[in-house]
Design a protein around this motif. Structure first.
Motif, mmCIF file in Angstrom:
data_model
loop_
_atom_site.group_PDB
_atom_site.id
_atom_site.type_symbol
_atom_site.label_atom_id
_atom_site.label_comp_id
_atom_site.label_asym_id
_atom_site.label_seq_id
_atom_site.Cartn_x
_atom_site.Cartn_y
_atom_site.Cartn_z
ATOM 1 N N ARG A 1 0.588 -1.009 -0.267
ATOM 2 C CA ARG A 1 0.105 -0.544 0.451
ATOM 3 C C ARG A 1 0.880 1.755 -0.404
ATOM 4 O O ARG A 1 2.229 1.306 0.960
ATOM 5 N N GLN A 2 -0.027 2.350 -0.772
ATOM 6 C CA GLN A 2 0.839 3.238 -0.655
ATOM 7 C C GLN A 2 0.446 4.208 0.946
ATOM 8 O O GLN A 2 -0.495 4.586 0.565
ATOM 9 N N ARG A 3 1.268 4.280 1.482
ATOM 10 C CA ARG A 3 0.999 4.900 3.343
ATOM 11 C C ARG A 3 0.321 6.741 2.536
ATOM 12 O O ARG A 3 1.450 7.058 1.459
ATOM 13 N N LEU A 4 0.074 7.129 3.385
ATOM 14 C CA LEU A 4 -0.331 9.022 3.276
ATOM 15 C C LEU A 4 -0.849 9.402 4.545
ATOM 16 O O LEU A 4 -0.889 8.974 5.922
ATOM 17 N N LYS A 5 -0.177 10.385 5.025
ATOM 18 C CA LYS A 5 -0.005 12.039 5.958
ATOM 19 C C LYS A 5 -0.612 12.701 5.710
ATOM 20 O O LYS A 5 -0.207 12.752 4.917
ATOM 21 N N LEU A 6 -1.757 13.429 6.655
ATOM 22 C CA LEU A 6 -2.232 14.137 6.417
ATOM 23 C C LEU A 6 -1.795 15.748 7.301
ATOM 24 O O LEU A 6 -1.112 15.084 8.811
ATOM 25 N N SER A 7 -2.134 16.811 7.176
ATOM 26 C CA SER A 7 -1.786 18.043 7.940
ATOM 27 C C SER A 7 -3.159 18.731 7.377
ATOM 28 O O SER A 7 -4.007 19.085 6.344
ATOM 29 N N GLY A 8 -3.792 18.990 9.009
ATOM 30 C CA GLY A 8 -5.045 19.581 8.601
ATOM 31 C C GLY A 8 -6.053 19.959 10.070
ATOM 32 O O GLY A 8 -5.346 19.893 11.075
ATOM 33 N N ALA A 9 -7.394 19.735 10.346
ATOM 34 C CA ALA A 9 -7.782 19.984 11.617
ATOM 35 C C ALA A 9 -8.807 20.044 11.162
ATOM 36 O O ALA A 9 -9.627 19.812 10.231
ATOM 37 N N TRP A 10 -9.532 19.652 12.272
ATOM 38 C CA TRP A 10 -11.464 19.183 12.669
ATOM 39 C C TRP A 10 -12.470 20.733 12.618
ATOM 40 O O TRP A 10 -11.914 20.855 13.480
ATOM 41 N N ALA A 11 -13.560 20.940 11.937
ATOM 42 C CA ALA A 11 -13.993 21.867 12.192
ATOM 43 C C ALA A 11 -15.703 21.315 11.972
ATOM 44 O O ALA A 11 -15.637 20.471 11.176
ATOM 45 N N ASP A 12 -16.392 22.085 12.173
ATOM 46 C CA ASP A 12 -18.128 21.988 13.021
ATOM 47 C C ASP A 12 -18.601 22.003 11.475
ATOM 48 O O ASP A 12 -17.795 23.154 10.967
ATOM 49 N N GLU A 13 -19.225 21.586 10.170
ATOM 50 C CA GLU A 13 -20.010 21.547 9.314
ATOM 51 C C GLU A 13 -21.169 20.621 9.707
ATOM 52 O O GLU A 13 -21.789 19.999 10.113
ATOM 53 N N PRO A 14 -22.359 21.610 8.161
ATOM 54 C CA PRO A 14 -23.038 20.522 8.329
ATOM 55 C C PRO A 14 -22.676 19.731 7.384
ATOM 56 O O PRO A 14 -22.004 19.761 6.196
ATOM 57 N N ALA A 15 -24.126 17.987 6.741
ATOM 58 C CA ALA A 15 -23.389 17.401 6.596
ATOM 59 C C ALA A 15 -24.574 16.660 5.807
ATOM 60 O O ALA A 15 -25.097 16.244 6.626
ATOM 61 N N GLN A 16 -24.854 16.678 4.922
ATOM 62 C CA GLN A 16 -26.525 15.315 4.248
ATOM 63 C C GLN A 16 -25.381 13.953 4.070
ATOM 64 O O GLN A 16 -24.790 14.056 2.890
ATOM 65 N N LEU A 17 -26.061 13.115 4.848
ATOM 66 C CA LEU A 17 -25.900 11.653 4.403
ATOM 67 C C LEU A 17 -26.985 11.187 3.777
ATOM 68 O O LEU A 17 -27.771 11.154 4.491
ATOM 69 N N PRO A 18 -26.619 10.441 2.543
ATOM 70 C CA PRO A 18 -27.298 9.557 2.102
ATOM 71 C C PRO A 18 -27.764 8.482 2.819
ATOM 72 O O PRO A 18 -27.088 7.874 3.475
ATOM 73 N N ALA A 19 -28.592 7.901 2.045
ATOM 74 C CA ALA A 19 -29.420 6.095 2.799
ATOM 75 C C ALA A 19 -28.079 5.302 2.431
ATOM 76 O O ALA A 19 -27.130 5.661 1.393
ATOM 77 N N GLY A 20 -27.483 4.681 3.630
ATOM 78 C CA GLY A 20 -26.716 3.854 3.045
ATOM 79 C C GLY A 20 -25.537 3.970 3.880
ATOM 80 O O GLY A 20 -24.147 2.725 4.183
ATOM 81 N N SER A 21 -25.030 4.630 4.414
ATOM 82 C CA SER A 21 -24.104 6.202 4.825
ATOM 83 C C SER A 21 -23.743 5.331 6.557
ATOM 84 O O SER A 21 -24.418 4.444 7.517
ATOM 85 N N LEU A 22 -22.243 4.876 7.427
ATOM 86 C CA LEU A 22 -22.129 3.610 8.208
ATOM 87 C C LEU A 22 -22.293 4.773 9.247
ATOM 88 O O LEU A 22 -21.374 5.867 9.071
ATOM 89 N N PHE A 23 -23.223 4.142 10.551
ATOM 90 C CA PHE A 23 -21.967 4.921 12.368
ATOM 91 C C PHE A 23 -21.881 4.364 12.818
ATOM 92 O O PHE A 23 -22.096 2.685 13.340
ATOM 93 N N VAL A 24 -20.364 4.538 13.220
ATOM 94 C CA VAL A 24 -20.021 3.227 13.836
ATOM 95 C C VAL A 24 -19.933 4.094 15.622
ATOM 96 O O VAL A 24 -19.480 5.554 15.141
ATOM 97 N N PRO A 25 -20.507 3.786 16.735
ATOM 98 C CA PRO A 25 -20.512 4.279 18.005
ATOM 99 C C PRO A 25 -19.192 4.164 18.728
ATOM 100 O O PRO A 25 -18.743 3.571 18.377
ATOM 101 N N ILE A 26 -19.136 5.444 19.516
ATOM 102 C CA ILE A 26 -17.787 5.417 20.565
ATOM 103 C C ILE A 26 -18.358 5.023 21.669
ATOM 104 O O ILE A 26 -17.078 3.733 21.643
ATOM 105 N N ALA A 27 -19.790 4.966 22.284
ATOM 106 C CA ALA A 27 -19.651 3.262 23.013
ATOM 107 C C ALA A 27 -20.424 2.343 22.362
ATOM 108 O O ALA A 27 -20.918 1.173 23.000
ATOM 109 N N GLN A 28 -18.705 1.744 22.631
ATOM 110 C CA GLN A 28 -18.542 0.281 22.794
ATOM 111 C C GLN A 28 -17.431 -0.421 23.041
ATOM 112 O O GLN A 28 -16.648 0.764 23.343
#
Length: 597
Positions: A469-496
């Motif tokens: 595989r070709q590995r990848l590293k990013l620099s950047g930041a998290w920010a709050d945004e609105p998103a429109q998620l199509p049906a079939g998207s996945l939700f992975v809970p932290i509470a597990q």
């Protein structure tokens, strides 16, 4: 760790006695040749081919049908069965029975690197001794030993005398990588290899309290004969760190009583080929076995015998380590199981909490006395570099630095609710979630959601391939945004229970995240461009805006590299134009503080 100059002779004598004792299991005392490996029959000069594993597995099950079950848990790319054995005198020989009786399960795997095959031969010998009652009597009453003699089966059958040029014995051995040239001990997180997928399914079925991975070192020549590392001890759940440290200390103490010179860290020199540089301990990332299991709130142990020992010594020491571990789990397994269950429960509340993703050794140094050999470092007329030569006839104590205090090097904050994977990327992420046994659900309908999005400001693709595989590293930041998620998207809970594993897979800064292993590389490739002459026209139009003009001129003044780069100068305007692809540089896994409907 400080060692005395007087200990080596006494310990060597103890180890020699151990190797010659009846408990070492010489073939003449067995009474049943069907239970003896080719290695043992040869005086531990050779190791058998893989066919022997299946034969021995069946022979053990036939001899002790109430205490041994032989089964296959997968098939290799070259079509070979992957054999495993469950051993317990409790009568619990399957996962359901082990859970019902609340017995700790110990997974011991040999041959993940098939040239480092001590674990296979030591494991079969110890299994026979335990079942015959000649060693550690009663241990198998209180646990289930899940034994995988050879993990890298196809690599094992790439047999030859020079597969380990930095190792003494056996006469021939297997190869480090699989038939697909993958290193399984770099594959625990990305799980690309069919063998790893089979192993993780086995782990999911049995949920071992402890996974013990048996190896042989690379590196310098010295007199320490084995290293033992356990996680959690630096990282992971705090209570399990205490348990892991206690397990490591107890195993090392038992090995030392049997004549070993055991180390609590992997003896990789801090500077290649220079013993004077000393050592630095580390918390291994979860691509490695013992780094992986702590993310599941379980104990992971790496045992490495020293490559320059003769094979009979290495097998004996590996056998001693196996017995020490099984005895510790027999004695403390019930308490450790309770601690692991508590860690599972505590992990469900990690949402919104800081998480350490990677560690490094601090600059704090402790000088240790290390059992080495006399050596010289001189210029080489072949390589042109410094050359190290060891004199194994002249034992020497090295007074060298050890950096053993761990400090976080990469941290993040877990999202309060979990992660969202848009439907377009679900087919890439879902198989990885499934193979690791993680909880997730698929959205039945389109959903509008406030999310945290990570946008890259710098994208660094590795120039070479790593593990296919070709590995990848990013620099950047998290920010709050609105998103429109199509049906079939996945939700992975932290509470597990495996929340730490969720974060390690899905946070882009984690060293073995799916992103850094290159599963999302396409998201960081530009697919649409302005022609140069169009960009020139657009730039001139945009420069009529005073604010844009001021920003551009300031950037020219402050950033000489930018000023000297025509492409970057035009991209300054392209990024501000309505035609710019807003998904370029957007990490296609989103955080969320609220679970979607």
């Amino acid at each position: 760790m400080t060692v005395s100059r007087l200990r080596p002779l006494a310990r060597a004598a103890t180890l020699a006695c151990l190797l010659l004792s009846p408990l070492a299991g010489a073939a003449s005392t067995i009474g049943d040749a069907d239970l003896v490996t080719e290695s043992e029959a040869s005086g531990f000069h050779r190791t058998g081919r893989y066919q022997e594993v299946g034969r021995l597995c069946q022979a053990f099950a036939a001899r002790w049908p109430a205490a041994v079950r032989c089964f296959d848990y997968g098939t290799t790319p070259e079509g070979r069965p992957m054999h495993a054995m469950a051993l317990s005198t409790s009568g619990a020989l399957d996962p359901a029975a082990a859970r019902a009786r609340k017995l700790p399960v110990v997974l011991i795997q040999g041959g993940i690197h098939a040239g480092e095959i001590d674990g296979k031969d030591a494991g079969f010998q110890v299994a026979r001794q335990l079942l015959q009652g000649t060693r550690a009597r009663g241990t198998l009453d209180r646990l289930v030993w899940l034994f995988v003699p050879v993990f890298n089966v196809d690599g094992h059958e790439r047999f030859g005398p020079w597969n380990r040029p930095n190792q003494r014995g056996p006469e021939q051995m297997g190869f480090r990588a699989t038939a697909q040239n993958l290193n399984l001990n770099r594959d625990y997180m990305k799980a690309d290899a069919p063998e790893m997928q089979a192993m993780l399914a086995l782990v999911e079925q049995w949920d071992p309290l402890l996974a013990m991975d048996l190896h042989v070192t690379d590196g310098a020549k010295f007199r320490h004969d084995v290293s033992v590392q356990v996680e959690p001890s630096h990282a992971g759940d705090a209570t399990l760190q205490r348990d892991g440290a206690a397990l490591r200390a107890a195993v090392i103490a038992q090995l030392d009583r049997q004549g070993s010179h055991a180390l609590p860290f992997y003896p990789a020199l801090a500077q290649n080929d220079n013993p004077a540089a000393g050592f630095a301990d580390e918390v291994y990332p979860p691509r490695f076995s013992h780094g992986y299991f702590q993310l599941r709130n379980r104990l992971g142990m790496l045992v490495e015998t020293h490559a320059w020992l003769r094979y009979p010594q290495r097998v004996a020491i590996t056998g001693n380590a196996i017995v020490a571990v099984l005895q510790q789990v027999a004695a403390h397994g019930a308490a450790w199981r309770a601690d692991a269950a508590a860690a599972d429960q505590a992990a469900t509340a990690l949402g919104g909490q800081p998480q350490v993703l990677d560690w490094k050794a601090s600059d704090q140094v402790r000088m240790i006395d290390f059992l080495g050999y006399a050596y010289t470092r001189t210029p080489s007329d072949v390589s042109g570099a410094q050359m190290t030569q060891y004199d194994e006839t002249r034992p020497q104590v090295w007074h060298i630095p050890l950096r053993e205090t761990m400090t976080p090097s990469v941290t993040t904050t877990a999202p309060r609710a979990g992660y969202l994977v848009p439907a377009g990327w679900a087919s890439i992420v879902e198989p990885k979630l499934r193979v690791h046994g993680l909880q997730y659900r698929r959205l039945d309908a389109e959903a509008a959601q406030q999310v945290q999005a990570f946008r890259a400001t710098k994208i660094d693709f590795d120039k070479t391939s790593t593990e296919g595989r070709q590995r990848l590293k990013l620099s950047g930041a998290w920010a709050d945004e609105p998103a429109q998620l199509p049906a079939g998207s996945l939700f992975v809970p932290i509470a597990q229970p495996r929340a730490r594993l969720v974060v390690a897979l899905l946070d882009p800064a984690a060293p073995d995240s799916l992103l850094q292993w290159g599963l999302f590389n396409a998201a960081f490739e530009r697919k649409e461009y302005m022609e140069g002459y169009v960009a020139e026209e657009v730039a001139r139009q945009m420069l009529r805006d005073r604010q844009v003009k001021a920003q551009f001129e300031q950037r020219l003044k402050d950033d000489p590299d930018f000023a000297a780069n025509p492409r970057a100068r035009l991209e300054f305007f392209a990024r501000r134009h309505p035609s710019w692809d807003t998904r370029y540089g957007l990490y296609p896994v989103l955080g969320t503080d609220t679970a979607p409907p």
